[in-house]
Scaffold this active site. Structure first.
Site, PDB file in Angstrom:
ATOM      1  N   GLU A  83       0.779  21.213   7.848  1.00  0.00           N
ATOM      2  CA  GLU A  83      -0.604  20.999   7.408  1.00  0.00           C
ATOM      3  C   GLU A  83      -1.502  21.072   8.628  1.00  0.00           C
ATOM      4  O   GLU A  83      -1.192  20.474   9.655  1.00  0.00           O
ATOM      5  CB  GLU A  83      -0.742  19.614   6.755  1.00  0.00           C
ATOM      6  CG  GLU A  83      -2.178  19.289   6.363  1.00  0.00           C
ATOM      7  CD  GLU A  83      -2.380  17.841   5.950  1.00  0.00           C
ATOM      8  OE1 GLU A  83      -1.931  17.476   4.847  1.00  0.00           O
ATOM      9  OE2 GLU A  83      -2.992  17.084   6.725  1.00  0.00           O
ATOM     10  N   GLY A  91      -9.362  12.618  -3.137  1.00  0.00           N
ATOM     11  CA  GLY A  91     -10.201  12.448  -1.945  1.00  0.00           C
ATOM     12  C   GLY A  91     -10.494  10.976  -1.740  1.00  0.00           C
ATOM     13  O   GLY A  91     -10.445  10.180  -2.679  1.00  0.00           O
ATOM     14  N   LYS A 140       0.235  12.419 -13.392  1.00  0.00           N
ATOM     15  CA  LYS A 140      -0.113  13.688 -12.736  1.00  0.00           C
ATOM     16  C   LYS A 140       0.977  14.736 -13.012  1.00  0.00           C
ATOM     17  O   LYS A 140       0.684  15.913 -13.238  1.00  0.00           O
ATOM     18  CB  LYS A 140      -0.270  13.481 -11.217  1.00  0.00           C
ATOM     19  CG  LYS A 140      -1.447  12.592 -10.832  1.00  0.00           C
ATOM     20  CD  LYS A 140      -1.856  12.706  -9.361  1.00  0.00           C
ATOM     21  CE  LYS A 140      -1.085  11.866  -8.408  1.00  0.00           C
ATOM     22  NZ  LYS A 140      -1.664  11.775  -7.051  1.00  0.00           N
TER      23      LYS A 140
HETATM   24  P1  FAD Z   1      -5.195   9.801  -7.325  1.00  0.00           P
HETATM   25  O1  FAD Z   1      -3.884  10.315  -7.704  1.00  0.00           O
HETATM   26  O2  FAD Z   1      -6.351  10.085  -8.234  1.00  0.00           O
HETATM   27  O3  FAD Z   1      -5.054   8.217  -7.140  1.00  0.00           O
HETATM   28  C1  FAD Z   1      -6.082   7.449  -6.521  1.00  0.00           C
HETATM   29  C2  FAD Z   1      -5.898   5.974  -6.882  1.00  0.00           C
HETATM   30  O4  FAD Z   1      -6.236   5.753  -8.253  1.00  0.00           O
HETATM   31  C3  FAD Z   1      -4.453   5.471  -6.758  1.00  0.00           C
HETATM   32  O5  FAD Z   1      -4.520   4.109  -6.366  1.00  0.00           O
HETATM   33  C4  FAD Z   1      -3.878   5.594  -8.159  1.00  0.00           C
HETATM   34  O6  FAD Z   1      -2.835   4.675  -8.386  1.00  0.00           O
HETATM   35  C5  FAD Z   1      -5.109   5.303  -9.005  1.00  0.00           C
HETATM   36  N1  FAD Z   1      -5.178   6.064 -10.261  1.00  0.00           N
HETATM   37  C6  FAD Z   1      -4.813   7.340 -10.473  1.00  0.00           C
HETATM   38  N2  FAD Z   1      -5.121   7.720 -11.718  1.00  0.00           N
HETATM   39  C7  FAD Z   1      -5.725   6.663 -12.311  1.00  0.00           C
HETATM   40  C8  FAD Z   1      -6.290   6.424 -13.584  1.00  0.00           C
HETATM   41  N3  FAD Z   1      -6.288   7.376 -14.535  1.00  0.00           N
HETATM   42  N4  FAD Z   1      -6.845   5.204 -13.838  1.00  0.00           N
HETATM   43  C9  FAD Z   1      -6.856   4.231 -12.891  1.00  0.00           C
HETATM   44  N5  FAD Z   1      -6.314   4.390 -11.655  1.00  0.00           N
HETATM   45  C10 FAD Z   1      -5.756   5.602 -11.367  1.00  0.00           C
HETATM   46  N6  FAD Z   1      -8.045  13.675   1.447  1.00  0.00           N
HETATM   47  C11 FAD Z   1      -9.055  14.562   1.687  1.00  0.00           C
HETATM   48  O7  FAD Z   1     -10.233  14.213   1.576  1.00  0.00           O
HETATM   49  N7  FAD Z   1      -8.767  15.856   2.047  1.00  0.00           N
HETATM   50  C12 FAD Z   1      -7.503  16.322   2.172  1.00  0.00           C
HETATM   51  O8  FAD Z   1      -7.298  17.482   2.514  1.00  0.00           O
HETATM   52  C13 FAD Z   1      -6.427  15.413   1.921  1.00  0.00           C
HETATM   53  N8  FAD Z   1      -5.131  15.817   1.981  1.00  0.00           N
HETATM   54  C14 FAD Z   1      -4.126  14.955   1.668  1.00  0.00           C
HETATM   55  C15 FAD Z   1      -2.799  15.408   1.652  1.00  0.00           C
HETATM   56  C16 FAD Z   1      -1.754  14.545   1.341  1.00  0.00           C
HETATM   57  C17 FAD Z   1      -0.347  15.063   1.301  1.00  0.00           C
HETATM   58  C18 FAD Z   1      -2.021  13.176   1.049  1.00  0.00           C
HETATM   59  C19 FAD Z   1      -0.899  12.213   0.756  1.00  0.00           C
HETATM   60  C20 FAD Z   1      -3.334  12.713   1.044  1.00  0.00           C
HETATM   61  C21 FAD Z   1      -4.400  13.577   1.345  1.00  0.00           C
HETATM   62  N9  FAD Z   1      -5.730  13.172   1.316  1.00  0.00           N
HETATM   63  C22 FAD Z   1      -6.751  14.067   1.562  1.00  0.00           C
HETATM   64  C23 FAD Z   1      -6.068  11.763   1.047  1.00  0.00           C
HETATM   65  C24 FAD Z   1      -6.301  11.488  -0.459  1.00  0.00           C
HETATM   66  O9  FAD Z   1      -7.423  12.210  -0.904  1.00  0.00           O
HETATM   67  C25 FAD Z   1      -6.501   9.987  -0.607  1.00  0.00           C
HETATM   68  O10 FAD Z   1      -5.310   9.290  -0.362  1.00  0.00           O
HETATM   69  C26 FAD Z   1      -7.170   9.531  -1.889  1.00  0.00           C
HETATM   70  O11 FAD Z   1      -7.604   8.180  -1.707  1.00  0.00           O
HETATM   71  C27 FAD Z   1      -6.272   9.561  -3.125  1.00  0.00           C
HETATM   72  O12 FAD Z   1      -6.008  10.822  -3.526  1.00  0.00           O
HETATM   73  P2  FAD Z   1      -4.926  11.093  -4.710  1.00  0.00           P
HETATM   74  O13 FAD Z   1      -4.994  12.522  -5.024  1.00  0.00           O
HETATM   75  O14 FAD Z   1      -3.644  10.481  -4.367  1.00  0.00           O
HETATM   76  O15 FAD Z   1      -5.659  10.249  -5.885  1.00  0.00           O
END
Ligand code: FAD
Length: 318
Positions: A19, A126, A200
């Protein structure tokens, strides 16, 4: 080619992938090539490019009032992906986030990616922007990664936001998502976080990339729990060699993960910067060897745009 196809073709051999961050505003594409060049001989299966949304900064004006400015330090994720694919003929994977995007913006971004011949996206929510405590979705945008996955899956089925579109082409994105062996920082517990991870997967995720971890037991336990709740897609571990003393603080602070006591103590006792780098590399090599014995589908390295340590580890492993 899709990540799932890369894994399938590797036939059990772990993939090497990395990455990187897009270059800082003001630098050109050669900054990216400089980071990647030393890693290319290791034959990465794919290269992820992070997405960085706008932030707000406040500057005091002469009259004492504060003026808000919008800044984006690292734009260009999509263009860098296109440049990587064209320059190296290696699959580039853009990270796509919910924050700052309406659903229309997301659809347009996916249309661009489709036209560019990009086969994979990493679908993320994000983080909250630095000046906000909680994540606030854009009005008319996706609030969770699961909603973004639903949108990509709809386009994969030829369903665009405008349902009057006739004979629309199907897209065919392979969808990656984030997983957190030490749980996402907002989640009340790991079980709840995994419940949403399963959502997801059920909505169309094809593979998981984990947050970085330094204790393999956390990953092994995470995989076991995933399989228990019928998450059966590949779970690619995210890896980073620790390299500085300050990371003892910044990694837990920024990524909400623990550093093992023995690693932290070794770093504390190190006599200079060079020794810390060596400790981090050795720890990472041991971690990777154990992960390979476990049978991981690949090792995904967070380079943070500094490729030298990753190169050292990968040279010892692949
Ligand atoms: P989600 O899967 O949406 O989860 C977010 C939170 O909400 C979690 O606590 C989950 O348990 C909870 N949740 C999920 N769905 C629901 C629902 N329906 N109702 C209630 N709660 C729910 N960030 C950036 O800005 N840019 C990047 O390029 C980037 N790359 C990344 C790459 C990797 C491999 C990882 C691990 C993280 C990256 N991040 C990046 C950080 C990421 O955006 C953050 O960790 C963000 O806070 C959560 O993203 P997620 O997609 O895991 O969110």
């Amino acid at each position: 080619m899709k990540v799932t196809e890369h894994i399938h073709r590797a036939n059990g051999k772990p993939l090497f992938s990395v990455e990187i961050l897009p270059p800082l505003k003001g630098q050109d594409v050669n900054a990216t090539f400089k980071t990647l060049d030393p890693l290319i001989e290791l034959n990465p299966a794919f290269i992820d490019v992070t997405y960085h949304r706008q932030e707000y900064i406040y500057k005091q004006k002469e009259n004492g009032l504060l003026k808000r400015y919008q800044v984006r330090k690292r734009p260009g994720t999509v263009a860098i992906c296109a440049a990587i694919q064209s320059h190296y003929k290696i699959d580039a994977i853009p990270h796509l986030i919910c924050g700052g995007f309406t659903k229309e913006d997301t659809e347009d971004a996916l249309i661009d990616l489709n036209f560019l011949g990009i086969d994979n996206v990493l679908a993320l929510r994000g983080d909250p922007i630095k000046t906000e405590k909680n994540f606030i979705p854009e009005a008319g945008g996706n609030a969770y990664a699961s909603e973004l996955i639903e949108q990509v899956t709809s386009l994969n089925n030829g369903k665009y936001l405008d349902d009057e579109l006739q004979e629309s082409q199907k897209m065919d994105f392979c969808i990656g998502v984030a997983g957190y062996p030490e749980k996402h920082f907002e989640s009340p517990n790991l079980g709840m976080d995994m419940h949403y991870l399963k959502e997801k997967v059920d909505l169309g995720a094809d593979y998981i990339v984990t947050q970085m971890f330094f204790d393999n037991q956390k990953y092994f336990e995470f995989v076991r729990k995933c399989r228990e709740i019928d998450i059966n897609i590949p779970i690619i571990p995210g890896i980073k060699p620790l390299s500085t003393l300050s990371q003892l603080k910044s990694i837990p602070q920024n990524f909400y993960i623990d550093l093992p006591e023995s690693l932290a103590m070794e770093v504390l006792k190190a006599k200079d910067k060079e020794s810390i780098k060596e400790i981090g590399i050795e720890w990472c090599i041991n971690q990777c060897q154990e992960l390979i014995e476990f049978g991981v589908p690949g090792l995904h390295f967070y380079t943070m745009s500094n490729s030298i340590n990753t190169q050292r580890v990968a040279n010892a492993i692949f």
